[in-house]
Design an enzyme around this catalytic site. Structure first.
Site, PDB file in Angstrom:
ATOM      1  CE  LYS A 138      -1.714   1.600   4.046  1.00  0.00           C
ATOM      2  NZ  LYS A 138      -1.406   3.015   4.346  1.00  0.00           N
ATOM      3  CB  CYS A 178      -3.731  11.341  12.322  1.00  0.00           C
ATOM      4  SG  CYS A 178      -3.284   9.649  11.957  1.00  0.00           S
ATOM      5  NE  ARG A 224       0.597  10.199  10.146  1.00  0.00           N
ATOM      6  CZ  ARG A 224       0.120   9.249   9.347  1.00  0.00           C
ATOM      7  NH1 ARG A 224      -1.072   8.740   9.565  1.00  0.00           N
ATOM      8  NH2 ARG A 224       0.829   8.811   8.334  1.00  0.00           N
TER       9      ARG A 224
HETATM   10  N1  EPU Z   1       7.055  14.179  10.869  1.00  0.00           N
HETATM   11  C1  EPU Z   1       7.366  15.485  11.142  1.00  0.00           C
HETATM   12  N2  EPU Z   1       7.235  16.396  10.132  1.00  0.00           N
HETATM   13  C2  EPU Z   1       6.827  16.056   8.890  1.00  0.00           C
HETATM   14  C3  EPU Z   1       6.523  14.726   8.619  1.00  0.00           C
HETATM   15  C4  EPU Z   1       6.646  13.797   9.630  1.00  0.00           C
HETATM   16  O1  EPU Z   1       7.751  15.812  12.250  1.00  0.00           O
HETATM   17  O2  EPU Z   1       6.757  16.930   8.037  1.00  0.00           O
HETATM   18  C5  EPU Z   1       7.170  13.171  11.921  1.00  0.00           C
HETATM   19  C6  EPU Z   1       5.848  12.455  12.187  1.00  0.00           C
HETATM   20  O3  EPU Z   1       5.057  13.157  13.110  1.00  0.00           O
HETATM   21  C7  EPU Z   1       6.313  11.115  12.693  1.00  0.00           C
HETATM   22  C8  EPU Z   1       7.585  10.879  11.915  1.00  0.00           C
HETATM   23  O4  EPU Z   1       8.023  12.146  11.458  1.00  0.00           O
HETATM   24  O5  EPU Z   1       6.610  11.186  14.066  1.00  0.00           O
HETATM   25  C9  EPU Z   1       7.437   9.963  10.739  1.00  0.00           C
HETATM   26  O6  EPU Z   1       6.359  10.373   9.925  1.00  0.00           O
HETATM   27  P1  EPU Z   1       6.350  10.119   8.353  1.00  0.00           P
HETATM   28  O7  EPU Z   1       6.233  11.418   7.651  1.00  0.00           O
HETATM   29  O8  EPU Z   1       7.491   9.239   7.976  1.00  0.00           O
HETATM   30  O9  EPU Z   1       4.995   9.330   8.170  1.00  0.00           O
HETATM   31  P2  EPU Z   1       4.082   9.390   6.899  1.00  0.00           P
HETATM   32  O10 EPU Z   1       4.927   9.554   5.699  1.00  0.00           O
HETATM   33  O11 EPU Z   1       2.978  10.338   7.127  1.00  0.00           O
HETATM   34  C10 EPU Z   1       4.201   6.846   6.378  1.00  0.00           C
HETATM   35  C11 EPU Z   1       3.223   5.725   6.229  1.00  0.00           C
HETATM   36  C12 EPU Z   1       2.645   5.377   7.594  1.00  0.00           C
HETATM   37  C13 EPU Z   1       3.811   4.982   8.515  1.00  0.00           C
HETATM   38  C14 EPU Z   1       4.851   6.100   8.582  1.00  0.00           C
HETATM   39  C15 EPU Z   1       6.077   5.747   9.374  1.00  0.00           C
HETATM   40  C16 EPU Z   1       2.376   6.095   4.025  1.00  0.00           C
HETATM   41  C17 EPU Z   1       1.219   6.435   3.153  1.00  0.00           C
HETATM   42  N3  EPU Z   1       2.157   6.138   5.339  1.00  0.00           N
HETATM   43  O12 EPU Z   1       3.453   7.942   6.924  1.00  0.00           O
HETATM   44  O13 EPU Z   1       1.811   4.252   7.385  1.00  0.00           O
HETATM   45  O14 EPU Z   1       3.337   4.710   9.811  1.00  0.00           O
HETATM   46  O15 EPU Z   1       5.267   6.451   7.241  1.00  0.00           O
HETATM   47  O16 EPU Z   1       6.714   4.642   8.822  1.00  0.00           O
HETATM   48  O17 EPU Z   1       3.425   5.741   3.534  1.00  0.00           O
HETATM   49  C18 EPU Z   1       0.052   2.788   7.862  1.00  0.00           C
HETATM   50  O18 EPU Z   1       0.282   2.233   6.771  1.00  0.00           O
HETATM   51  O19 EPU Z   1      -0.706   2.293   8.736  1.00  0.00           O
HETATM   52  C19 EPU Z   1       0.706   4.061   8.156  1.00  0.00           C
HETATM   53  C20 EPU Z   1       0.262   4.882   9.092  1.00  0.00           C
END
Ligand code: EPU
Length: 450
Positions: free
Chosen positions: A22, A116, A121
Site C-alpha cells: 500500500k 489522526c 502528524r
Molecule cells: N514528521 C514530522 N514532520 C513532517 C513529517 C513527519 O515531524 O513533516 C514526523 C511524524 O510526526 C512522525 C515521523 O516524522 O513522528 C514519521 O512520519 P512520516 O512522515 O514518515 O509518516 P508518513 O509519511 O505520514 C508513512 C506511512 C505510515 C507509517 C509512517 C512511518 C504512508 C502512506 N504512510 O506515513 O503508514 O506509519 O510512514 O513509517 O506511507 C500505515 O500504513 O498504517 C501508516 C500509518
C-alpha cells in the site's frame, strides 16, 4: 458498516499470498501527475486507500482504469491543481500529490489532511523541502498552496525530531526529478516503499542515485515518460500474517515475500521463538517463499519501533497483540508515533495486562485472551485486534473494520483460507459503538489450541 465476528482458538495452516505494498503504490500512483506518459502498474492491491487516491487523481485530470491486479493511469487534463478537502480528509497519504503536481503543473492547492488517531502528524518537512527547491508556499483556508515557475535543485535536510519522513521524502524526491539542476536530500527516508517509488521514477526517465540510503542525489530531467512497473510485496501485510501464525501457534507459508525488507521483524520474532525457513518464490527471482513455524507459547521481549531498517511502527500494534500472550514481561516502545497506543485499551478488554508508561507499554503476558466486543481505531490497530481475536477463547466482534479495509486486501478471506473463522457481517448498530453482550458466546468451544 461491516464488522468481523471471529471464532478464536483455531490453528492456521496453508499458503497465504500477500499483495502489493500500500505505502509504495500510493506515491507511485501520484507520480503519474509528473509524467507525460501512461503508468501501467501491476501487483496493485484492491484497497479503500487505492480507490480513494484513484478518485483524487481522477479529480486532478487522471484517467484511472482498474485492470486485473493492476491499474492503468494516464493524465488527460493537466489544468487541474486542487486536491479537495472532502477526499484528502479521508486519507492522509493524499498529501503525496503535492510534489508531483507542483513539479509538472507549477501550482498545487492541496487540503491539509487534519487530525489522526495515531498521533500528531505534521507536514512541515514536506513544505521545507519543497520551499528549498524554490517553491513559494503558504497555507490558506486549510489548503497548502505551492507555486513555482521552475523548481531548482538544492540541498535539503529532511530529518525531523522522529527521524526522516516517508511521504515527505517521496514528495521532495518526485518534485526534484523535474527540477533544474541537482538536488541532494540529506536524511532521506530509507523505507523500501521510498526505494520502490524511486525505482519506478527512474524507469520513467528520472535520474535518482542513492536509493535506500539517507542521501539521495537527484539530477533533474526535462520530462518523465510512462512505464510499466510491478509494486513490491507489502512487508506490513507479510508481518501481520506471520504474527497471525505466531499468535495461534501455527505453521504457514507466505509467497511472495521480500525477506530483505523484513530483517528487524524476523529478528524480533525469532527472539520470541518463531522459526523461519526461506526458499525461492514461485513468483519472481527477487522474491522468496517464507515458511513460518510457531511454538505453542512465545517468549517475552523488548521492541522499539524506529525508521527503517528498525522495527516498523506499522507492526507495533500487531506485535503488542502477540506479546500479550508471551511468557514474561515485554516492553513495547514507539519512537515514530509515541502515542500510537489506542489498541492497548481494546486488548485489555480481551484480558491483556498492559500498562502505559510514556511512549512505552509494559505487557505482562497472560496464557489466554478471551473473546470480546472491541473497536478498531486505525488501520494497524484493527489488524492487532483481529490477531488477538484469532487466538482468544470464544467469539470476538471487531467493529469499525473499515479501517482495516483501507490497507489490507480482504484480510478475512486470506485468513479464512488458512482455516481461521472470520465472518464479515453488517454491524447491526451501524455506528460502531460498543455492541450488545449477546454477540459474546462464552461457551463457544475452542478448537485446536487446548
Ligand atoms: N514528521 C514530522 N514532520 C513532517 C513529517 C513527519 O515531524 O513533516 C514526523 C511524524 O510526526 C512522525 C515521523 O516524522 O513522528 C514519521 O512520519 P512520516 O512522515 O514518515 O509518516 P508518513 O509519511 O505520514 C508513512 C506511512 C505510515 C507509517 C509512517 C512511518 C504512508 C502512506 N504512510 O506515513 O503508514 O506509519 O510512514 O513509517 O506511507 C500505515 O500504513 O498504517 C501508516 C500509518
Amino acid at each position: 458498516m461491516d464488522m468481523f465476528v471471529v471464532e478464536g482458538g483455531r490453528r492456521l495452516t496453508g499458503l497465504a499470498r500477500p499483495g502489493g505494498a500500500k505505502n509504495a503504490v500510493l506515491p507511485i500512483m501520484a507520480a503519474v501527475l509528473a509524467a507525460d506518459g501512461p503508468l501501467q502498474l501491476s501487483g496493485v492491491p484492491d484497497l479503500t486507500d487505492v480507490r480513494t487516491l484513484g478518485q483524487l487523481l481522477a479529480s486532478l485530470g487522471v484517467t484511472v482504469e482498474r485492470q486485473p491486479e493492476g491499474l492503468l493511469l494516464a493524465v488527460s487534463d493537466s489544468s487541474l491543481v486542487v486536491a479537495d478537502y472532502e477526499l484528502v480528509r479521508t486519507m492522509r497519504a493524499s498529501i503525496c500529490v503535492l510534489g508531483p503536481l507542483l513539479a509538472r503543473r507549477r501550482r498545487a492547492c492541496v487540503s491539509l489532511p487534519g487530525g489522526c488517531n495515531i498521533g500528531h502528524r505534521p507536514i512541515d518537512l514536506h513544505l521545507k523541502g519543497l520551499a528549498a527547491l524554490g517553491a513559494d508556499i503558504r497555507v490558506e483556508r486549510g489548503y497548502v498552496i505551492a507555486e513555482a515557475d521552475r523548481l531548482r535543485g538544492a540541498t535539503v535536510y529532511l530529518g525531523g525530531p522522529r527521524g526522516s519522513t516517508v511521504t515527505g521524502t517521496c514528495n521532495v524526491m518526485t518534485a526534484a526529478t523535474l527540477a533544474e539542476g541537482t538536488t541532494t536530500i540529506e536524511a532521506a527516508a530509507c523505507e523500501p516503499e521510498v526505494v520502490d517509488l524511486g525505482e519506478c521514477l527512474n524507469r520513467m526517465g528520472a535520474d535518482i542515485e542513492g536509493l535506500g540510503t539517507p542521501q539521495l542525489v537527484i539530477h533533474g530531467v526535462s520530462e518523465l515518460g510512462g512505464t510499466s512497473y510491478r509494486v513490491i510485496p507489502d512487508r506490513i501485510e507479510v508481518a501481520t500474517l506471520i504474527i497471525a501464525a505466531a499468535i495461534t501457534g501455527s505453521e504457514i507459508e507466505l509467497d511472495p515475500v521480500r525477506v530483505a525488507h523484513l530483517g528487524a521483524v524476523l529478528d524480533i520474532l525469532r527472539s520470541t521463538g518463531v522459526e523461519f525457513d526461506v526458499t525461492g518464490s514461485s513468483e519472481e527471482y527477487s522474491h522468496q517463499r517464507l515458511h513460518v513455524t510457531a511454538p505453542a507459547r512465545l517468549r517475552a521481549t523488548e521492541i522499539t519501533s524506529l525508521p527503517y531498517p528498525g522495527v516498523p511502527t506499522d507492526v507495533q500494534a500487531q506485535l503488542m497483540a502477540l506479546l500479550c500472550l508471551a511468557d514474561g514481561t515485554s516492553v513495547v516502545t514507539d519512537r515514530v508515533f509515541p502515542d500510537r497506543f489506542l489498541h492497548a485499551a481494546e486488548l485489555i478488554r480481551m484480558g491483556a495486562q498492559i500498562h502505559r508508561e510514556g511512549s512505552s507499554a509494559v505487557i505482562s503476558g497472560v496464557p489466554r485472551l478471551s473473546g470480546a466486543n472491541v473497536m478498531a481505531s486505525d488501520l494497524r490497530a484493527s489488524a492487532a485486534l483481529v490477531l488477538a481475536a484469532l487466538s482468544a477463547r470464544g467469539r470476538s466482534v471487531v467493529r469499525r473494520i473499515y479501517h482495516l479495509d483501507r490497507g489490507y486486501e480482504r484480510l478475512d478471506e486470506k485468513l479464512n483460507r488458512l482455516h481461521a473463522s472470520i465472518s464479515r457481517v453488517a454491524d447491526p448498530l451501524g455506528t460502531g459503538s460498543a455492541g450488545p453482550p449477546h454477540w459474546i458466546e462464552p461457551s463457544a468451544t475452542l478448537a485446536g489450541l487446548d
